[in-house]
Design a protein around this motif. Structure first.
Motif, PDB file in Angstrom:
ATOM      1  N   THR A 164       0.829  -1.206   0.000  1.00  0.00           N
ATOM      2  CA  THR A 164       0.000   0.000   0.000  1.00  0.00           C
ATOM      3  C   THR A 164       0.857   1.246   0.000  1.00  0.00           C
ATOM      4  OG1 THR A 164      -1.792  -1.130   1.160  1.00  0.00           O
ATOM      5  CG2 THR A 164      -1.772   1.278   1.272  1.00  0.00           C
ATOM      6  N   LEU A 165       1.902   1.263   0.808  1.00  0.00           N
ATOM      7  CA  LEU A 165       2.783   2.426   0.886  1.00  0.00           C
ATOM      8  C   LEU A 165       3.527   2.633  -0.426  1.00  0.00           C
ATOM      9  CD1 LEU A 165       3.552   4.565   2.909  1.00  0.00           C
ATOM     10  CD2 LEU A 165       5.387   3.079   3.742  1.00  0.00           C
ATOM     11  N   LEU A 166       4.018   1.565  -1.014  1.00  0.00           N
ATOM     12  CA  LEU A 166       4.679   1.672  -2.317  1.00  0.00           C
ATOM     13  C   LEU A 166       3.723   2.210  -3.379  1.00  0.00           C
ATOM     14  CD1 LEU A 166       6.643  -1.714  -2.367  1.00  0.00           C
ATOM     15  CD2 LEU A 166       7.619   0.567  -2.040  1.00  0.00           C
ATOM     16  N   SER A 167       2.468   1.787  -3.310  1.00  0.00           N
ATOM     17  CA  SER A 167       1.462   2.247  -4.266  1.00  0.00           C
ATOM     18  C   SER A 167       1.242   3.754  -4.156  1.00  0.00           C
ATOM     19  CB  SER A 167       0.148   1.501  -4.028  1.00  0.00           C
ATOM     20  OG  SER A 167      -0.857   1.961  -4.906  1.00  0.00           O
ATOM     21  N   ALA A 168       1.161   4.270  -2.925  1.00  0.00           N
ATOM     22  CA  ALA A 168       0.954   5.704  -2.725  1.00  0.00           C
ATOM     23  C   ALA A 168       2.132   6.506  -3.266  1.00  0.00           C
ATOM     24  CB  ALA A 168       0.744   6.001  -1.244  1.00  0.00           C
ATOM     25  N   ILE A 169       3.348   6.067  -2.952  1.00  0.00           N
ATOM     26  CA  ILE A 169       4.539   6.782  -3.418  1.00  0.00           C
ATOM     27  C   ILE A 169       4.647   6.705  -4.937  1.00  0.00           C
ATOM     28  CG2 ILE A 169       7.051   6.906  -3.272  1.00  0.00           C
ATOM     29  CD1 ILE A 169       6.797   5.608  -0.468  1.00  0.00           C
ATOM     30  N   ASP A 170       4.373   5.545  -5.499  1.00  0.00           N
ATOM     31  CA  ASP A 170       4.454   5.380  -6.945  1.00  0.00           C
ATOM     32  C   ASP A 170       3.431   6.263  -7.659  1.00  0.00           C
ATOM     33  OD1 ASP A 170       5.669   3.912  -9.203  1.00  0.00           O
ATOM     34  OD2 ASP A 170       3.645   3.119  -9.470  1.00  0.00           O
ATOM     35  N   THR A 171       2.251   6.427  -7.073  1.00  0.00           N
ATOM     36  CA  THR A 171       1.237   7.302  -7.662  1.00  0.00           C
ATOM     37  C   THR A 171       1.750   8.732  -7.768  1.00  0.00           C
ATOM     38  OG1 THR A 171      -0.598   5.941  -6.837  1.00  0.00           O
ATOM     39  CG2 THR A 171      -1.087   8.247  -7.346  1.00  0.00           C
ATOM     40  N   ILE A 172       2.412   9.205  -6.730  1.00  0.00           N
ATOM     41  CA  ILE A 172       3.000  10.550  -6.756  1.00  0.00           C
ATOM     42  C   ILE A 172       4.056  10.645  -7.855  1.00  0.00           C
ATOM     43  CG2 ILE A 172       4.339  12.235  -5.446  1.00  0.00           C
ATOM     44  CD1 ILE A 172       3.134  10.972  -2.907  1.00  0.00           C
TER      45      ILE A 172
END
Length: 456
Positions: free
Chosen positions: A148-156
């Protein structure tokens, strides 16, 4: 707008009871050198929100009429740069619908500064969580957190921006254990650049060497946030961040985790953290996808994140529409004003569905993801209604279909993927889709704030 009460001694915060149109301040959640965060009540939609105020205390002071004034004319340029960044990035954040990124509901200018209304989140920061529940931190817990955390950072990153302030303070752990990525670091960087205090603005141990250099923008990229994420994982495992990168550039005293071999952690995980904390940017994983591959993890989709919750339900997770994105020629720092290390709060995503004959309230309709800028209005003096959380409930309509809630037609326009959403308070509802040829119904119950999708 109205002000009631007095400012607390030794505080720049607005008084409890202060009103921004429909928003009434109920509590000061956190106060730092760059801003203040309040818990507020939205009288119009009958829900709790958070309000963030841009107020760098070293540059401005609060007047008796609650406006801000500069501590000296020489601070005007620095204050205005931070203020403009705060507003610009609030608009940018409002574009994101990712469940692990801070959701901006509204922003506006008032009192000589700017404000940001966001979703109210429960839970606690990762820093406090580690202190309060150290027994829960292990490799399995970390590996469950990372997709989930990787997904948020990758979205940015996919939008062409960087976070630049990933730390335990800026990761909120919700009550359902899902993380939310909070404050971005570029507003503090903006002020630091203009006041020659850049080193003071960075968090020791979490900022890589390229953030300390004058020409850092040209060297920064996804690897910059990856270093900070590595520092977060390092701190979770051994209890302290790695040595400050500037000191490491003179004499590198970093002891690789693969040599320290903390008990209970695999060499695979420790090796990836060591790579993420490489002093030279080119020695680190260059993208979030590369880091995920090294960890043998997938980057969670929004569908998977929203779907985390009780399995016994017919309510399905929302797949939010995605825009086509490409990397910018140079990733830009994303500035969210104010480096306040505070608890921002995160709503639980709850999936419930049960029939009931109890009275059914009428929903508040809002099909615009980004709320408009608030305009000044006269103060409302009516008695506040009972505080009730608001759920964001999505429905998908086909061409020619109309949605009725409790027999009331909802005048909403679907987006390109056919989704519309309503803000609904807790209660029992009957949703009905009607056309000239057929009707479909479903009863459902909302008990908590969260994000829902109802299939009819």
């Amino acid at each position: 707008m109205s002000g009631n009460g007095k400012i607390k001694p030794d505080s720049n915060s607005l008084p409890i009871g202060y009103r921004f149109n429909e928003f009434e301040i109920k509590e000061v959640i956190g106060e730092g050198g760059f801003g203040i965060v309040y818990r507020a009540y939205d009288h119009q939609l009958e829900r709790i929100i958070a309000i963030k105020e841009y107020i760098p205390s070293s540059l401005v002071m609060r007047n008796e009429d609650f406006t801000l004034s500069l501590r000296g004319e020489r601070f005007n340029r620095t204050f205005q740069a931070g203020l403009n960044s705060f507003i610009q990035e609030a608009r940018l954040l409002a574009r994101f619908s990712h469940p692990a990124l801070l959701r901006v509901l509204r922003f506006w200018r008032e009192n000589g500064t700017a404000y940001m209304g966001t979703q109210f989140y429960s839970g606690t920061t990762l820093k406090k969580f580690r202190t309060q529940h150290p027994e829960k931190i292990n490799e399995n817990w970390i590996r469950n957190l990372l997709p989930t955390l990787l997904s948020a950072i990758d979205t940015i990153h996919q939008e062409g921006y960087l976070h630049l302030d990933i730390s335990l303070d800026n990761i909120q752990i919700q009550e359902n254990q899902l993380p939310v990525l909070l404050d971005f670091g570029s507003a503090r960087k903006e002020i630091g650049n203009l006041s020659d205090e850049m080193g003071i603005m960075l968090k020791p141990g979490f900022a890589p060497i390229e953030q300390y250099t004058d020409n850092g923008d040209s060297e920064q990229g996804p690897w910059t946030d990856i270093y900070a994420l590595g520092a977060v994982l390092h701190t979770l495992i051994v209890g302290s961040p790695p040595p400050v990168s500037v000191v490491r550039s003179i004499e590198d005293g970093y002891q690789p985790l693969t040599e320290r071999r903390p008990k209970g952690y695999s060499l695979d995980l420790l090796d990836v953290i060591d790579r993420a904390l490489a002093l030279k940017p080119e020695d680190r994983p260059q993208t979030i996808s590369e880091m995920a591959e090294l960890l043998h993890l997938s980057i969670a989709s929004e569908h998977e994140i929203i779907g985390t919750g009780p399995a016994t339900t017919s309510l399905m997770p929302v797949v939010m529409p995605q825009e086509d994105t490409t990397y910018a020629s140079r990733l830009r720092p994303l500035m969210i004003g104010a480096g306040v290390t505070v608890v921002f709060i995160a709503g639980i995503i709850t999936w419930l569905n049960r029939d009931s004959s109890s009275p059914i309230p009428t929903p508040v309709v809002n099909n615009s993801i980004t709320a408009p800028v608030a305009e000044p209005q006269s103060a409302v003096t009516s008695t506040p209604a009972p505080i009730a959380p608001v759920a964001v409930v999505y429905f998908k309509l086909q061409t020619g279909e109309e949605l009725y809630i409790n027999d009331n037609k909802q005048n909403v326009t679907p987006n390109n993927n056919g989704f519309i959403y309503l803000n609904l308070s807790p209660g029992h509802y009957q949703a009905e889709i009607r056309t000239n040829k057929y009707q479909r119904q479903k009863k459902f119950t909302i008990e908590n704030a969260g994000t829902w999708l109802i299939n009819i």
